[in-house]
Design a protein around this motif. Structure first.
Motif, PDB file in Angstrom:
ATOM      1  N   SER A 120       0.821  -1.223   0.000  1.00  0.00           N
ATOM      2  CA  SER A 120       0.000   0.000   0.000  1.00  0.00           C
ATOM      3  C   SER A 120       0.849   1.264   0.000  1.00  0.00           C
ATOM      4  CB  SER A 120      -0.923   0.005   1.227  1.00  0.00           C
ATOM      5  OG  SER A 120      -0.167  -0.055   2.430  1.00  0.00           O
ATOM      6  N   ILE A 121       2.118   1.158   0.417  1.00  0.00           N
ATOM      7  CA  ILE A 121       2.997   2.316   0.504  1.00  0.00           C
ATOM      8  C   ILE A 121       3.903   2.429  -0.721  1.00  0.00           C
ATOM      9  CG2 ILE A 121       4.744   3.457   1.951  1.00  0.00           C
ATOM     10  CD1 ILE A 121       2.027   3.214   3.250  1.00  0.00           C
ATOM     11  N   GLN A 122       4.114   1.321  -1.417  1.00  0.00           N
ATOM     12  CA  GLN A 122       5.067   1.309  -2.525  1.00  0.00           C
ATOM     13  C   GLN A 122       4.728   2.332  -3.604  1.00  0.00           C
ATOM     14  OE1 GLN A 122       5.326  -2.727  -3.949  1.00  0.00           O
ATOM     15  NE2 GLN A 122       6.463  -3.438  -2.156  1.00  0.00           N
ATOM     16  N   ALA A 123       3.454   2.392  -3.989  1.00  0.00           N
ATOM     17  CA  ALA A 123       3.047   3.325  -5.049  1.00  0.00           C
ATOM     18  C   ALA A 123       3.289   4.774  -4.636  1.00  0.00           C
ATOM     19  CB  ALA A 123       1.579   3.111  -5.411  1.00  0.00           C
ATOM     20  N   GLN A 124       3.094   5.081  -3.347  1.00  0.00           N
ATOM     21  CA  GLN A 124       3.322   6.443  -2.877  1.00  0.00           C
ATOM     22  C   GLN A 124       4.791   6.836  -3.022  1.00  0.00           C
ATOM     23  OE1 GLN A 124       1.811   6.972   1.110  1.00  0.00           O
ATOM     24  NE2 GLN A 124      -0.050   5.821   0.694  1.00  0.00           N
ATOM     25  N   VAL A 125       5.691   5.925  -2.685  1.00  0.00           N
ATOM     26  CA  VAL A 125       7.116   6.216  -2.787  1.00  0.00           C
ATOM     27  C   VAL A 125       7.535   6.357  -4.250  1.00  0.00           C
ATOM     28  CG1 VAL A 125       9.429   5.317  -2.308  1.00  0.00           C
ATOM     29  CG2 VAL A 125       7.634   5.128  -0.586  1.00  0.00           C
ATOM     30  N   VAL A 126       7.011   5.502  -5.118  1.00  0.00           N
ATOM     31  CA  VAL A 126       7.330   5.595  -6.544  1.00  0.00           C
ATOM     32  C   VAL A 126       6.815   6.904  -7.121  1.00  0.00           C
ATOM     33  CG1 VAL A 126       6.818   4.611  -8.810  1.00  0.00           C
ATOM     34  CG2 VAL A 126       7.526   3.127  -6.945  1.00  0.00           C
ATOM     35  N   ASN A 127       5.608   7.303  -6.745  1.00  0.00           N
ATOM     36  CA  ASN A 127       5.071   8.581  -7.223  1.00  0.00           C
ATOM     37  C   ASN A 127       5.920   9.743  -6.733  1.00  0.00           C
ATOM     38  OD1 ASN A 127       2.962   7.341  -8.579  1.00  0.00           O
ATOM     39  ND2 ASN A 127       1.531   7.521  -6.865  1.00  0.00           N
ATOM     40  N   LEU A 128       6.424   9.644  -5.502  1.00  0.00           N
ATOM     41  CA  LEU A 128       7.307  10.683  -4.974  1.00  0.00           C
ATOM     42  C   LEU A 128       8.599  10.761  -5.796  1.00  0.00           C
ATOM     43  CD1 LEU A 128       8.266  12.742  -2.858  1.00  0.00           C
ATOM     44  CD2 LEU A 128       9.036  10.805  -1.464  1.00  0.00           C
ATOM     45  N   LEU A 129       9.186   9.624  -6.118  1.00  0.00           N
ATOM     46  CA  LEU A 129      10.405   9.610  -6.918  1.00  0.00           C
ATOM     47  C   LEU A 129      10.167  10.225  -8.296  1.00  0.00           C
ATOM     48  CD1 LEU A 129      11.757   6.052  -6.024  1.00  0.00           C
ATOM     49  CD2 LEU A 129      12.771   8.238  -5.352  1.00  0.00           C
TER      50      LEU A 129
END
Length: 340
Positions: free
Chosen positions: A206-215
């Motif tokens: 659930s957190i992975q997509a948020q980190v990728v979007n941040l990158l």
């Protein structure tokens, strides 16, 4: 505070935009010795990276994928000279890193940074968030204390954290928040190039997509160039411009992201692609999977010829005798296979 508030550490490092790649890696090798006995004599070597070549253009994201143990993370560490190369060339912004002294390399380090895989292990538990981010700024003499404090607050905002949390310790944050702290530390020196070493592998789905979007957002805002290392092919497809596939220390295929996923030519890439679940359950139920037989050979004793021939479903006798040439099978699409 704007990122331009800090001057470049060394004007000779920052070069104007040019058609040359930001990073050019040529025939890179990293072999770790195997020592044995009381007197510790060398009895062999582990070929973690065994002769790979690739370029990364300014502003591009190159995805590097493969099974665990194939040499992805070692490649990232050798590119940044955290590990010394056994052989080969790493040319960054026109400068050969493998030939640099420690003092010369120190001047280049602000321009190339790393986001580590495990946010639990990569942050010092005895340091506050502000101290963690401030450490590289102090090391490279970036600004006065008040300027650094203001810059740290801006960095925390950029990665989606509150400046009010600057005096907290890593154990007070979730895994995703810790990785954001690691990202803030990586971009603190305004780098040109960032190696992301499986930055989402230790995080909840659930957190992975948020980190990728941040990158992705940081890349757009700060004109970053990424080497994104991962074993998650679906996430790499979302982020990368081109994708390189590694197997047993060697690169077996490199292509633009859409072409690699729609028309892979190497049997290993095809097998990896068949393992990625499809969102449509009907299509998933009818899809034919490629099941590889056998175990991955040891990098201390790799097979002769093509390193993949012991598990390849289309292997022929010549695959065990002759190492396939790394060649361009179509424009921008490279592969190391006799039958590609």
């Amino acid at each position: 505070m704007n990122a331009d508030a800090f001057s470049e550490p060394d004007s000779s490092v920052a070069v104007a935009d040019q058609p040359e790649p930001l990073l050019r890696v040529t025939d890179l090798k990293k072999h770790f010795p195997i020592m044995k006995g009381i007197i510790r004599h060398r009895v062999g070597e582990v070929r973690a990276v065994d002769g790979i070549s690739f370029d990364i253009l300014r502003g591009e994201t190159l995805g590097l994928v493969g099974e665990s143990g194939c040499g992805k993370s070692t490649t990232g560490r050798v590119v940044l000279q955290l590990e010394k190369a056994t052989e080969g060339s790493v040319n960054f912004q026109g400068q050969e890193l493998t030939a640099m002294s420690s003092s010369a390399l120190r001047k280049v380090r602000p321009h190339m940074q790393m986001v580590f895989q495990d946010p639990h292990a990569s942050l010092n538990p005895r340091m506050t968030v502000a101290s963690i981010i401030d450490e590289p700024l102090l090391e490279h003499n970036f600004g006065l204390k008040a300027e650094r404090h203001a810059w740290i607050e801006e960095l925390l905002l950029q990665v989606g954290l509150s400046p009010a949390h600057a005096n907290r310790y890593p154990h007070e944050f979730s895994g995703g928040q810790r990785q954001r702290i690691g990202i803030a530390r990586a971009i603190a020196l305004n780098p040109d190039f960032v190696v992301c070493d499986e930055p989402i592998a230790a995080l909840d789905v659930s957190i992975q997509a948020q980190v990728v979007n941040l990158l992705e957002k940081l890349q757009e805002d700060l004109s970053l160039t990424y080497l994104f290392i991962s074993h998650d092919l679906s996430m790499v497809r979302h982020l990368a411009d081109r994708v390189a596939v590694m197997y047993l220390g060697k690169m077996v295929e490199l292509a633009p992201v859409d072409e690699l996923y729609e028309a892979p030519v190497h049997p290993y890439t095809q097998a990896l692609h068949s393992a990625v679940p499809l969102p449509n359950p009907v299509s998933e139920s009818f899809r034919e999977r490629i099941i590889l037989q056998g175990d991955i050979p040891s990098p201390a004793n790799p097979p002769s010829g093509c390193s993949f021939h012991t598990r390849c479903p289309v292997a022929k006798p010549e695959c065990a005798q002759t190492t396939p040439e790394w060649r361009e099978v179509s424009v921008g699409h490279w592969a190391a296979c006799h039958f590609a």
